[in-house]
Motif scaffolding. Structure first.
Motif, mmCIF file in Angstrom:
data_model
loop_
_atom_site.group_PDB
_atom_site.id
_atom_site.type_symbol
_atom_site.label_atom_id
_atom_site.label_comp_id
_atom_site.label_asym_id
_atom_site.label_seq_id
_atom_site.Cartn_x
_atom_site.Cartn_y
_atom_site.Cartn_z
ATOM 1 N N LEU A 6 44.513 127.248 38.832
ATOM 2 C CA LEU A 6 43.565 126.757 38.303
ATOM 3 C C LEU A 6 42.457 125.755 38.567
ATOM 4 C CD1 LEU A 6 45.613 127.105 34.924
ATOM 5 C CD2 LEU A 6 42.998 128.396 36.075
ATOM 6 N N LEU A 7 43.038 124.998 39.593
ATOM 7 C CA LEU A 7 42.164 123.538 39.827
ATOM 8 C C LEU A 7 41.297 124.279 41.008
ATOM 9 C CD1 LEU A 7 45.311 121.399 39.752
ATOM 10 C CD2 LEU A 7 43.151 120.563 38.876
ATOM 11 N N LEU A 8 41.716 125.261 42.067
ATOM 12 C CA LEU A 8 40.877 125.415 42.686
ATOM 13 C C LEU A 8 39.841 126.366 41.841
ATOM 14 C CD1 LEU A 8 42.998 127.959 45.912
ATOM 15 C CD2 LEU A 8 41.941 126.236 45.837
ATOM 16 N N ARG A 9 39.572 127.216 41.097
ATOM 17 C CA ARG A 9 38.762 127.422 40.183
ATOM 18 C C ARG A 9 38.494 126.637 39.629
ATOM 19 N NH1 ARG A 9 36.889 129.945 37.446
ATOM 20 N NH2 ARG A 9 37.764 129.888 35.308
ATOM 21 N N ALA A 10 38.587 125.103 39.372
ATOM 22 C CA ALA A 10 37.952 123.715 38.667
ATOM 23 C C ALA A 10 37.267 123.093 39.789
ATOM 24 C CB ALA A 10 38.851 122.895 38.611
ATOM 25 N N ALA A 11 37.424 123.393 41.397
ATOM 26 C CA ALA A 11 36.390 122.576 42.676
ATOM 27 C C ALA A 11 34.655 122.930 42.240
ATOM 28 C CB ALA A 11 37.281 123.611 43.947
ATOM 29 N N GLY A 12 33.864 122.261 42.146
ATOM 30 C CA GLY A 12 32.609 121.786 42.549
ATOM 31 C C GLY A 12 32.297 122.399 40.576
ATOM 32 N N ARG A 13 33.386 122.536 39.500
ATOM 33 C CA ARG A 13 32.575 121.891 38.894
ATOM 34 C C ARG A 13 33.381 120.552 37.412
ATOM 35 N NH1 ARG A 13 33.972 127.302 40.067
ATOM 36 N NH2 ARG A 13 32.426 128.882 40.088
ATOM 37 N N ILE A 14 33.434 120.488 38.201
ATOM 38 C CA ILE A 14 34.462 119.284 38.040
ATOM 39 C C ILE A 14 34.519 118.256 38.718
ATOM 40 C CG2 ILE A 14 36.421 119.661 35.841
ATOM 41 C CD1 ILE A 14 38.002 119.138 37.847
ATOM 42 N N PRO A 15 34.317 117.056 38.468
ATOM 43 C CA PRO A 15 33.920 115.566 39.412
ATOM 44 C C PRO A 15 34.956 115.663 40.353
ATOM 45 C CG PRO A 15 33.166 114.389 37.029
ATOM 46 C CD PRO A 15 34.054 116.022 37.139
ATOM 47 N N ASP A 16 35.266 115.024 41.775
ATOM 48 C CA ASP A 16 35.941 115.139 42.223
ATOM 49 C C ASP A 16 36.717 114.627 42.787
ATOM 50 O OD1 ASP A 16 33.800 116.772 44.268
ATOM 51 O OD2 ASP A 16 33.092 115.859 45.390
ATOM 52 N N ASP A 17 36.413 113.837 41.998
ATOM 53 C CA ASP A 17 37.702 112.102 42.098
ATOM 54 C C ASP A 17 38.240 113.077 40.204
ATOM 55 O OD1 ASP A 17 36.528 110.865 43.499
ATOM 56 O OD2 ASP A 17 34.990 109.167 41.741
ATOM 57 N N ASP A 18 38.205 113.188 39.270
ATOM 58 C CA ASP A 18 38.871 114.025 38.329
ATOM 59 C C ASP A 18 39.861 115.023 38.970
ATOM 60 O OD1 ASP A 18 37.606 112.793 37.081
ATOM 61 O OD2 ASP A 18 36.369 113.980 35.984
ATOM 62 N N LEU A 19 38.818 116.143 40.307
ATOM 63 C CA LEU A 19 40.113 116.835 40.791
ATOM 64 C C LEU A 19 40.661 116.472 41.216
ATOM 65 C CD1 LEU A 19 40.171 119.930 41.451
ATOM 66 C CD2 LEU A 19 38.641 119.880 42.928
ATOM 67 N N VAL A 20 40.969 115.152 42.630
ATOM 68 C CA VAL A 20 42.049 114.799 43.629
ATOM 69 C C VAL A 20 42.916 114.306 42.402
ATOM 70 C CG1 VAL A 20 42.150 112.497 44.350
ATOM 71 C CG2 VAL A 20 40.258 114.165 44.830
ATOM 72 N N ALA A 21 42.501 113.719 41.262
ATOM 73 C CA ALA A 21 43.115 113.144 39.765
ATOM 74 C C ALA A 21 44.410 114.500 39.854
ATOM 75 C CB ALA A 21 43.019 111.746 39.131
ATOM 76 N N LEU A 22 43.646 115.527 39.423
ATOM 77 C CA LEU A 22 45.017 116.184 38.319
ATOM 78 C C LEU A 22 45.304 117.215 39.408
ATOM 79 C CD1 LEU A 22 41.769 117.948 36.481
ATOM 80 C CD2 LEU A 22 43.853 116.716 35.787
ATOM 81 N N ARG A 23 45.173 116.865 41.004
ATOM 82 C CA ARG A 23 46.068 117.445 41.902
ATOM 83 C C ARG A 23 47.342 116.466 42.761
ATOM 84 N NH1 ARG A 23 41.349 120.325 45.666
ATOM 85 N NH2 ARG A 23 41.564 122.406 44.722
ATOM 86 N N ALA A 24 46.540 115.048 42.413
ATOM 87 C CA ALA A 24 47.923 113.765 42.611
ATOM 88 C C ALA A 24 48.804 114.396 40.865
ATOM 89 C CB ALA A 24 47.583 112.734 42.824
#
Length: 307
Positions: free
Chosen positions: A9-27
């Protein structure tokens, strides 16, 4: 829901949410905080009914859910931002003929940021690493560019979040805080990762590149044995598409309609391809993977394709 499912799901989120948010969610995911990750993902981008239900299963029962899932055509739309396989500073050099893809493993450039990521990847469980830049238009004639890395990792899905987080931390320590897109070989990629990889530079692969040959086109003048026709047609048809008009097995490139012509004519136009097909019939090799397809396309680009 497993960590692997949330990772997808985080792969799907890439490009659709801010990069900083994506990095934080993966952490968060790498730390095992599935509930917090799910809470921040819910309704963060267009999601299907199945995705919403999977996220809801990790949340308290009273959690408000989106009233309606996204329409099928809105779930995985093409990214609006283009990607380029070379540094944006080089754009003026390619004003009329920018390469679609690049193979940096053929005497190319691997810089300090690339090495920072490569140093934390396990070569035994890595099938390929790509790098590109995402270009985002700003006010007026301004634009910004962000590196995007894509990694094929031959690991179980539940181990991918740790690899992504380790890669992101290594890049941040080297001065580049950005997501790292990690996925297993053979995964049907979301539109974002597909678009990025199709306009990228290969910066690492398990093996060195080999010669890629382009089959001569024309009338079939080299007859095939009757028992060769069916297996050759199957092989030619089953190879990955390189473009709408070309297929490849990583060693040879041929017209997409060649299988139909072989079936009709029982012959080939290229002696080298005939020998190759006979060898592959006697000694089958692995199917062309993403690295082999990329290298074949890069070889075409270096040769001046499209003409």
């Amino acid at each position: 829901m497993t960590a692997g499912t949330l990772h997808l799901l985080l792969l799907r989120a890439a490009g659709r949410i801010p990069d900083d948010d994506l990095v934080a969610l993966r952490a968060l995911l790498a730390d095992g905080d599935h509930g917090a990750c799910a809470a921040r993902l819910l309704d963060a981008f267009p999601q299907s009914a199945a995705e919403i239900a999977a996220l809801a299963a990790l949340l308290p029962p009273e959690t408000p859910l989106p009233p309606d899932p996204a329409a099928d055509e809105d779930v995985d739309t093409e990214p609006r931002t283009p990607f380029v396989p070379f540094p944006p500073a080089d754009l003026p050099l390619y004003a009329t003929a920018a390469p679609l893809v690049v193979d940096e493993t053929v005497g190319g450039v691997v810089d300090d940021l690339d090495r920072a990521l490569l140093d934390v990847l396990d070569p035994a469980h890595t099938a390929g690493v790509w790098r590109c830049w995402r270009i985002t238009a700003g006010p007026g004639d301004t634009a910004s560019a962000v590196r995007v890395y894509l990694v094929e990792a031959t690991l179980p899905d539940d181990e991918l979040p740790d690899v992504a987080d380790r890669g992101q931390r290594a890049l941040a320590a080297a001065g580049h805080a950005a997501p790292v897109e990690i996925y297993r070989p053979g995964l049907p990629l979301p539109a974002y990762q597909w678009a990025a990889r199709s306009r990228s530079a290969l910066i690492w692969a398990p093996g060195p590149p080999g010669e890629v040959r382009v089959a001569a086109d024309g009338d079939g003048r080299l007859p095939l044995d009757d028992d060769e026709i069916a297996p050759f047609v199957t092989y030619l048809r089953s190879a990955p598409a390189l473009t709408a008009r070309l297929r490849t097995d990583g060693a040879w490139i041929w017209p997409a309609d060649l299988a139909d012509r072989v079936l009709d004519e029982g012959a080939l136009a290229d002696e080298g391809l005939r020998r190759h097909l006979r060898l592959r019939r006697a000694e089958p090799g692995p199917p062309a993977d993403a690295v082999a397809v990329h290298r074949a396309l890069a070889a075409l680009v270096r040769a001046g394709w499209p003409r």
